[in-house]
Scaffold this motif. Structure first.
Motif, PDB file in Angstrom:
ATOM      1  N   HIS A  12       0.637  -0.928   0.174  1.00 47.17           N
ATOM      2  CA  HIS A  12       0.495   0.119   0.247  1.00 47.17           C
ATOM      3  C   HIS A  12       1.252   1.167   0.011  1.00 47.17           C
ATOM      4  CE1 HIS A  12      -3.693   1.986   2.576  1.00 47.17           C
ATOM      5  NE2 HIS A  12      -3.463   3.167   0.930  1.00 47.17           N
TER       6      HIS A  12
ATOM      7  N   THR B 231      -6.786   0.363  -6.451  1.00 49.50           N
ATOM      8  CA  THR B 231      -6.809  -0.882  -6.033  1.00 49.50           C
ATOM      9  C   THR B 231      -6.641  -2.284  -6.774  1.00 49.50           C
ATOM     10  OG1 THR B 231      -8.383   0.056  -4.586  1.00 49.50           O
ATOM     11  CG2 THR B 231      -7.837  -2.389  -4.510  1.00 49.50           C
TER      12      THR B 231
ATOM     13  N   ILE C  31      -2.044  -1.313  -3.840  1.00 53.68           N
ATOM     14  CA  ILE C  31      -2.873  -0.141  -3.531  1.00 53.68           C
ATOM     15  C   ILE C  31      -2.128   1.241  -3.939  1.00 53.68           C
ATOM     16  CG2 ILE C  31      -4.470   1.231  -2.032  1.00 53.68           C
ATOM     17  CD1 ILE C  31      -5.011  -1.533  -0.863  1.00 53.68           C
TER      18      ILE C  31
END
Length: 300
Positions: A150, A201, A215
């Protein structure tokens, strides 16, 4: 030791371009970089000189017999065109990632470099960080069950930097380098124009059908950071392993690698593996963009 010298120009003087000028003017002693000689820089803005480096026109850089290589540090959107011009002029090219904003362009440019027998080198300093090298050691030999990478960062101008799968390709490069080839299973993107916020995503599968998620999230004031959560059969890794500071800057490490290629000191196997990885990541970036941009499917 080869005494061959490669005359070099830097194109674009943003943060990366300035780092390139600095490193070319101060090569590491006894490193391959000593074979690169900075002849000047090219910019749309007029500077005159930066330190000892002099500004030269794009035409002169392309025409000059003394210029053997170009370092391209312009905005992402203009990488493709600039690479093409320098390859056509018979120069070697080092370019900051992503090399292009479409897979088709990337494959064409690579073919062109091979036809002209020129080095096309794409900078991937994200693979050279100590943090990443430690992470790679930590992950080696473990069986992935599932994982997430992420990234958060501040807002980018997409007109200049391209779609997030391309501008954020450093993250994709990590995942491919850590876990091998990936297949995109789905990808979506949420945009809040009024808030200048974007979140992409992407869901992948590894060759062993294990799920990985990437992400890429950007918005005003968001801290630049990466969070990982990789779960293996032996347990989960949620923090980066401790890493020492490197004594050699990332751009300098990359410059040494480029110089090594110019001197013919990188094996065919390494070059082939790198070519595969770079083009594979660009192919995947394009697939991701297509998934994100296709109109919502309507199920009747």
């Amino acid at each position: 030791q080869s005494s061959k010298m490669f005359g070099t120009v830097v194109v674009g003087v943003g943060i990366a371009g300035l780092a390139r000028i600095r490193d070319l003017m101060n090569p590491m002693p006894s490193s391959p970089s000593e074979h690169l000689k900075l002849l000047g820089f090219v910019s749309r803005r007029s500077f005159g000189n930066i330190n000892e480096a002099k500004q030269i026109s794009l035409e002169d850089a392309l025409r000059s017999k003394d210029v053997h290589a170009a370092f391209i540090s312009t905005e992402n959107r203009s990488h493709e065109e600039t690479i093409r011009m320098f390859l056509e002029a018979g120069k070697h090219v080092l370019v900051e990632y992503p090399m292009a904003l479409s897979a088709k362009a990337a494959h064409e440019l690579w073919e062109m470099a091979e036809q002209k027998d020129k080095v096309l080198h794409v900078e991937h300093i994200e693979l050279l960080t100590e943090e990443y090298k430690q992470l790679k050691k930590e992950v080696a030999g473990k069986d992935l069950v599932k994982g997430t990478l992420h990234f958060t960062g501040s807002v980018l101008d997409e007109n200049k930097s391209g779609f997030p799968a391309f501008s954020g390709i450093a993250r994709l490069t990590w995942l491919i380098d850590l876990f091998g080839d990936l297949t995109v299973t789905s990808a979506t993107r949420e945009k809040q124009k009024d808030k200048n916020y974007s979140r992409m995503t992407v869901h992948f599968q590894t060759a062993n059908k294990k799920p990985l998620t990437w992400i890429e999230e950007r918005g005003p004031g968001m801290r630049r950071e990466k969070k990982i959560n990789f779960c293996f059969t032996s347990g989960c890794l949620e923090n980066f392993p401790e890493a020492p500071r490197s004594s050699v800057g990332l751009f300098m490490q990359d410059q040494n690698l480029f110089a090594k290629k110019l001197l013919g000191q990188v094996s065919k196997e390494e070059l082939a593996a790198e070519k595969w990885r770079i083009l594979r990541c660009l192919d995947l970036a394009e697939v991701i963009q297509q998934y994100c941009e296709e109109p919502e499917k309507i199920y009747s």
